[in-house]
Design an enzyme around this catalytic site. Structure first.
Site, PDB file in Angstrom:
ATOM      1  N   LEU A  47       0.848  -1.193   0.000  1.00  0.00           N
ATOM      2  CA  LEU A  47       0.000   0.000   0.000  1.00  0.00           C
ATOM      3  C   LEU A  47       0.888   1.249   0.000  1.00  0.00           C
ATOM      4  CD1 LEU A  47      -2.631   1.633   0.339  1.00  0.00           C
ATOM      5  CD2 LEU A  47      -2.559   1.099   2.779  1.00  0.00           C
TER       6      LEU A  47
ATOM      7  N   SER B 205      -4.441   3.446  21.808  1.00  0.00           N
ATOM      8  CA  SER B 205      -4.964   2.945  20.541  1.00  0.00           C
ATOM      9  C   SER B 205      -5.534   4.093  19.712  1.00  0.00           C
ATOM     10  CB  SER B 205      -6.076   1.932  20.824  1.00  0.00           C
ATOM     11  OG  SER B 205      -6.808   1.660  19.640  1.00  0.00           O
TER      12      SER B 205
ATOM     13  N   SER C  50       2.828   5.919  -3.202  1.00  0.00           N
ATOM     14  CA  SER C  50       1.617   6.720  -3.046  1.00  0.00           C
ATOM     15  C   SER C  50       0.564   5.945  -2.263  1.00  0.00           C
ATOM     16  CB  SER C  50       1.052   7.071  -4.421  1.00  0.00           C
ATOM     17  OG  SER C  50      -0.294   7.479  -4.293  1.00  0.00           O
TER      18      SER C  50
END
Length: 678
Positions: free
Chosen positions: A33, A253, A614
């Site tokens: 990703l 978190s 990207s």
């Protein structure tokens, strides 16, 4: 000061290697990703030879193996310029980077061993980022600023936090540290060089169902900041470097909607993080977005916007001498003076039952629950048979932790956990950076910062800005307060050196601060040197064999074509005859798997507008049978994309058989048809 900044790729193999963070053996890489980078910052004093280096790398944590190999390479390149005392290596703590870069056995279990290509990409990337910073040193100035980040974190063990004394809790407005500290760097002409931001949040917006390598929320913040400053450059290019480094994030978190039962949708915000039906395995925290991709962007953008505001307004200049203090310590045997009459000790490392429960950000495999102060006869029996029973001494030392793995007493085939740990502070004028070897909880971090600040105050260095940099130098899991330790949620079960771990670190870091304040760092004992085991490559990864394309097809041929036309917010996708991406990682450190190209009528040629770094592109690899595999390249077309003619390209390497046992690696590429974005 002389200031240098550098950034280098450290992504490594994006397929078949287990991702490091959730300890879930099913979670192996299957594509990309966003790229992972090491970002290095060097500050030197032009008047003397003093200098300090801070590196933040997009990896789960810095392992002892990574650190020792980096220091070895720096020594052979630069002699005594960069050493264990003045180089800090910190991991951002993304849970979506390749694992396999550890020398201690415990981490081999979920990473399929020690994976040389993964280790090498991290080590070489860190060294390269330092090289680039070293070559670009120029006269510059530093500015510091701090401010509150809202709507970006929750405490994921509030029941542990509540065990801390009320008198202490009442001094703070929140059960997480909302403060961000930003260090801004520019050259003497006021040209921008970069920044480091420290903020406490777990980069776990991407959950354990994700198979795409990426740098999570803090990596997205780096990407936005660098894209903003390096205008017109592709992601990962350009001279401005923005690091979003970790801090005391142990119980913090980003999944701000909190824990819900996946099956019923009701809240499971209880001391056991357990659901009425399905138990702990069903209790999962949700981020602010509709899916993990959107949550990552929302949290990342929040962090980026606050950093940008603090950066733009930063006016308090950092001046003063540079110094660094470092010791190696045997953390399994530290004597801690609590007060004049009371001395306690740390323990040999061990993990408690609740370690296996995981957290609301990523649950464990076998329905262990958090907050167990009793062992489970079933699992204890299996453990005793397979790994041996913990000694009475270790059991007593870790009370009230029921021990699941007595890692400090397990040494086959190598020790399971480190004994020798780095403690380190680097000071840049009034800024002291505490390099901690793990994940301090919110309150642990507050106690450490306060103790160190007081130590500086009392030895003639008042008003220091004390910052915790997390996951540095060697990974030792979590550090909770003594009170939090008593309830044995995940963070406490993972406080491996026992209930007095925090007190030991406070004592050690006070010693370092005192040495810096009194200018006596030369007199600190070095301590016992950590071992470098002679394991170079020991892995259960499938070996890379010869590959083939389907009949009448070649590598890079299109199997599923793009449509002729897309609009913004749509996804352009193309599937190619592909090959294992590990071939590329083992051949070139910086291999770009894909580009999005736009046709320019003026020049009559194609120009790359996006690459695989990207966040709008995704690269998926899927393995078929008989040495065949497919690659899908996706472009999630952002709002505001310039209309025009585009195409998607793929760059890979395949293994070609040349003899009975020999293969060679052959580069190839593929391209989609052209399509219109309207």
């Amino acid at each position: 000061y002389l200031v240098g900044v550098g950034r280098a790729d450290c992504t490594g193999p994006v397929a078949q290697v287990p991702l490091m963070g959730y300890a879930n053996p099913e979670q192996v890489g299957g594509g990309l990703l966003s790229r992972l980078y090491s970002r290095a910052f060097i500050v030197a004093d032009p008047r003397d030879s003093k200098r300090v280096v801070f590196v933040s790398a997009d990896i789960g944590m810095v392992s002892q193996r990574v650190r020792l190999e980096v220091l070895k390479q720096l020594q052979s390149k630069y002699g005594d310029l960069y050493r264990q005392d003045n180089v800090v290596l910190s991991g951002t703590h993304t849970h979506s980077g390749p694992g396999g870069y550890f020398q201690y056995t415990l981490f081999w279990i979920t990473s399929k061993g020690l994976i040389r290509p993964a280790l090498s990409s991290i080590v070489n990337g860190i060294v390269k980022s330092i090289d680039i910073a070293h070559e670009n040193m120029k006269k510059g100035r530093l500015f510091i600023n701090r401010g509150r980040v809202e709507n970006s974190q929750i405490n994921r063990s509030p029941f542990s936090y509540l065990k801390n004394p009320l008198s202490e809790r009442s001094r703070y407005s929140s059960n997480t540290d909302k403060e961000m500290v930003v260090l801004k760097m520019e050259d003497e002409d006021g040209h921008e060089l970069g920044l480091i931001s420290w903020f406490a949040v777990h980069p776990v917006s991407m959950n354990n169902s994700n198979h795409l390598v990426n740098s999570d929320n803090v990596g997205y913040a780096s990407y936005l900041f660098e894209q903003e400053k390096n205008r017109g450059m592709l992601p990962g290019e350009g001279s401005f470097v923005a690091a979003f480094a970790s801090s005391n994030l142990g119980d913090v978190s980003p999944n701000t909607r909190g824990p819900f039962c996946a099956n019923t949708g009701e809240s499971c915000d209880n001391p056991q993080s357990s659901c009425p039906v399905g138990g702990a395995a069903m209790c999962m925290a949700k981020g602010p977005g509709k899916d993990m991709f959107e949550s990552t962007r929302i949290i990342g953008r929040n962090i980026y916007l606050k950093a940008k505001e603090l950066y733009d307004k930063a006016s308090q200049e950092v001046t003063g001498p540079l110094s660094s203090a470092h010791q190696w310590v045997n953390m399994s045997d530290v004597s801690v003076e609590l007060n004049a009459t009371h001395t306690v000790r740390t323990c040999k490392p061990a993990l408690g039952h609740s370690f296996a429960a995981g957290t609301i950000d990523g649950v464990g495999a076998f329905n262990f629950t958090q907050g167990s102060v009793e062992g489970d006869p079933f699992w204890d029996q299996i453990r005793d048979q397979l790994l041996g029973e913990p000694s009475n001494e270790t059991k007593a030392c870790h009370e009230p932790k029921p021990i699941l793995f007595s890692t400090g007493e397990m040494s086959w085939p190598q020790p399971w956990h480190p004994d020798i740990v780095d403690v380190q502070i680097i000071a840049i004028g009034s800024l002291a950076i505490l390099a901690v070897p793990g994940e301090f909880t919110t309150m642990s971090g507050r106690r450490l910062r306060e103790a160190v600040r007081r130590e500086f105050d009392s030895h003639g260095a008042p008003g220091m800005n004390v910052v915790i940099a997390g996951l540095c130098n060697v990974y030792t899991h979590y550090i909770t307060t003594y009170e939090e330790y008593q309830v044995q949620r995940y963070e406490a079960a993972s406080t491996i050196y026992g209930p007095h771990t925090l007190s030991a670190y406070i004592q050690l870091f006070r010693g370092l601060a005192k040495a810096i304040a009194l200018n006596a760092t030369q007199e600190l004992p070095r301590g016992p040197e950590p071992p470098l085991f002679n394991v170079t490559d020991l892995t259960l990864l499938p070996s890379l064999g010869a590959e083939s394309a389907p009949a009448n097809k070649a590598f890079g041929d299109v199997l599923e074509e793009v449509r002729q036309q897309y609009q913004e917010r749509q996804v352009a996708g193309v599937t190619f005859v592909g090959a294992n991406p590990r071939n590329s990682a083992e051949n070139a450190t910086e291999h770009n798997f894909l580009t999005v190209e736009r046709y320019s009528n003026i020049s009559g040629s194609w120009r790359a507008v996006l690459n695989d770094a990207s966040w709008d592109t995704r690269f998926y690899w899927s393995k078929g049978s008989r040495g065949q595999s497919n690659v899908t390249v996706e472009w999630h077309i952002a709002v505001g994309t310039e209309p025009g003619l585009y195409r998607l390209r793929y760059f890979g390497h395949y293994k070609k058989r040349v003899s009975l046992f020999g293969t060679v690696t052959v580069p190839f590429e593929g391209s989609s048809s052209a399509f219109q974005v309207t």
